[in-house]
Design a protein around this motif. Sequence first.
Motif, PDB file in Angstrom:
ATOM      1  N   ILE A   1      12.327  -3.175  -7.332  1.00  0.00           N
ATOM      2  CA  ILE A   1      13.113  -3.828  -8.390  1.00  0.00           C
ATOM      3  C   ILE A   1      12.186  -4.458  -9.427  1.00  0.00           C
ATOM      4  O   ILE A   1      12.387  -4.308 -10.640  1.00  0.00           O
ATOM      5  N   ARG A   2      11.140  -5.139  -8.942  1.00  0.00           N
ATOM      6  CA  ARG A   2      10.200  -5.789  -9.865  1.00  0.00           C
ATOM      7  C   ARG A   2       9.421  -4.754 -10.681  1.00  0.00           C
ATOM      8  O   ARG A   2       9.130  -4.960 -11.861  1.00  0.00           O
TER       9      ARG A   2
ATOM     10  N   THR B   1      11.814  -6.573   7.635  1.00  0.00           N
ATOM     11  CA  THR B   1      10.962  -7.227   6.642  1.00  0.00           C
ATOM     12  C   THR B   1      10.333  -6.223   5.689  1.00  0.00           C
ATOM     13  O   THR B   1      10.307  -6.426   4.473  1.00  0.00           O
ATOM     14  N   SER B   2       9.827  -5.126   6.240  1.00  0.00           N
ATOM     15  CA  SER B   2       9.150  -4.127   5.420  1.00  0.00           C
ATOM     16  C   SER B   2      10.095  -3.528   4.380  1.00  0.00           C
ATOM     17  O   SER B   2       9.737  -3.377   3.205  1.00  0.00           O
ATOM     18  N   GLU B   3      11.303  -3.205   4.798  1.00  0.00           N
ATOM     19  CA  GLU B   3      12.282  -2.622   3.874  1.00  0.00           C
ATOM     20  C   GLU B   3      12.650  -3.614   2.777  1.00  0.00           C
ATOM     21  O   GLU B   3      12.770  -3.245   1.603  1.00  0.00           O
ATOM     22  N   HIS B   4      12.826  -4.880   3.154  1.00  0.00           N
ATOM     23  CA  HIS B   4      13.151  -5.918   2.173  1.00  0.00           C
ATOM     24  C   HIS B   4      12.039  -6.040   1.130  1.00  0.00           C
ATOM     25  O   HIS B   4      12.307  -6.102  -0.079  1.00  0.00           O
TER      26      HIS B   4
ATOM     27  N   ASN C   1       0.832  -1.207   0.000  1.00  0.00           N
ATOM     28  CA  ASN C   1       0.000   0.000   0.000  1.00  0.00           C
ATOM     29  C   ASN C   1       0.868   1.259   0.000  1.00  0.00           C
ATOM     30  O   ASN C   1       0.571   2.243  -0.696  1.00  0.00           O
ATOM     31  N   ARG C   2       1.933   1.221   0.780  1.00  0.00           N
ATOM     32  CA  ARG C   2       2.854   2.366   0.827  1.00  0.00           C
ATOM     33  C   ARG C   2       3.547   2.539  -0.524  1.00  0.00           C
ATOM     34  O   ARG C   2       3.696   3.664  -1.026  1.00  0.00           O
ATOM     35  N   PHE C   3       3.958   1.418  -1.116  1.00  0.00           N
ATOM     36  CA  PHE C   3       4.614   1.464  -2.424  1.00  0.00           C
ATOM     37  C   PHE C   3       3.662   2.034  -3.481  1.00  0.00           C
ATOM     38  O   PHE C   3       4.059   2.846  -4.319  1.00  0.00           O
ATOM     39  N   ARG C   4       2.411   1.614  -3.424  1.00  0.00           N
ATOM     40  CA  ARG C   4       1.415   2.136  -4.370  1.00  0.00           C
ATOM     41  C   ARG C   4       1.288   3.653  -4.244  1.00  0.00           C
ATOM     42  O   ARG C   4       1.269   4.375  -5.249  1.00  0.00           O
TER      43      ARG C   4
ATOM     44  N   PHE D   1       2.637 -11.888  -2.990  1.00  0.00           N
ATOM     45  CA  PHE D   1       2.598 -13.258  -2.471  1.00  0.00           C
ATOM     46  C   PHE D   1       3.882 -14.006  -2.823  1.00  0.00           C
ATOM     47  O   PHE D   1       4.410 -14.773  -2.018  1.00  0.00           O
ATOM     48  N   GLN D   2       4.376 -13.793  -4.037  1.00  0.00           N
ATOM     49  CA  GLN D   2       5.616 -14.445  -4.457  1.00  0.00           C
ATOM     50  C   GLN D   2       6.786 -14.000  -3.579  1.00  0.00           C
ATOM     51  O   GLN D   2       7.617 -14.817  -3.164  1.00  0.00           O
ATOM     52  N   ILE D   3       6.828 -12.708  -3.297  1.00  0.00           N
ATOM     53  CA  ILE D   3       7.911 -12.173  -2.462  1.00  0.00           C
ATOM     54  C   ILE D   3       7.826 -12.739  -1.051  1.00  0.00           C
ATOM     55  O   ILE D   3       8.840 -13.153  -0.463  1.00  0.00           O
TER      56      ILE D   3
END
Length: 205
Positions: free
Chosen positions: A199-200, A189-192, A149-152, A176-178
């Motif tokens: 990158i994707r 975890t959040s930063e990763h 949500n933050r990335f969006r 889900f894949q990540i």
Amino acid sequence: MKSKIKEMLVLQDEINRVVTEDWKQQGYPWYRAAMVESIEMLEHFGFKWWKKQTPDMAQVQLELVDIWHFMLSHYLEKSDSLESLTDLLTPNDHQQDYSDDLRELIDLFVGHLASDKNFDTDVFYKMLSVTGLSFDDLYLQYIGKNTLNRFRQHNGYKDGSYIKIWDGLEDNEVLFQILADISAPITNTSEHIYNTLAIRYQTVS
């Protein structure tokens, strides 16, 4: 558990502020959003006795995670005390003897939302139990969805320029894949997750 609940409360406040800085003054109907998610959960689980339905448990669990976002927001709006909210959201050891039928639990949960405009945390945790979603799973999926949500928001979600389909997959599926690739505890975890999403996303046209 309490430290994770507190972390999620902090993250929820942060993402809400990204969307609307003074979100606590807006009076958003979190209960109504949770009602919609609950009905969507029922759709994914299946309720039609007149036809064969196979529960989509991955989607059922995802709806529970979405409901958790709204539940956190609901309580954050009512108090600034992270300690008291953490205690409130921590499951107690003396829960009522609820049904194991998810449909009945959804009825009960939505009933509280509709009549009291409030969230029944005991029923919520019971729904986690009957759907096989552990608290640690809830935590990881919440961190993932919160980060997405933050990335969006950082990439044009609000003005409509964000691309939600990534090489044929919805961004939720990419998430889900990540998450599935995280096989051991990660320091941040959040930063990763955010960096992997970035990158994707660079490959999306």
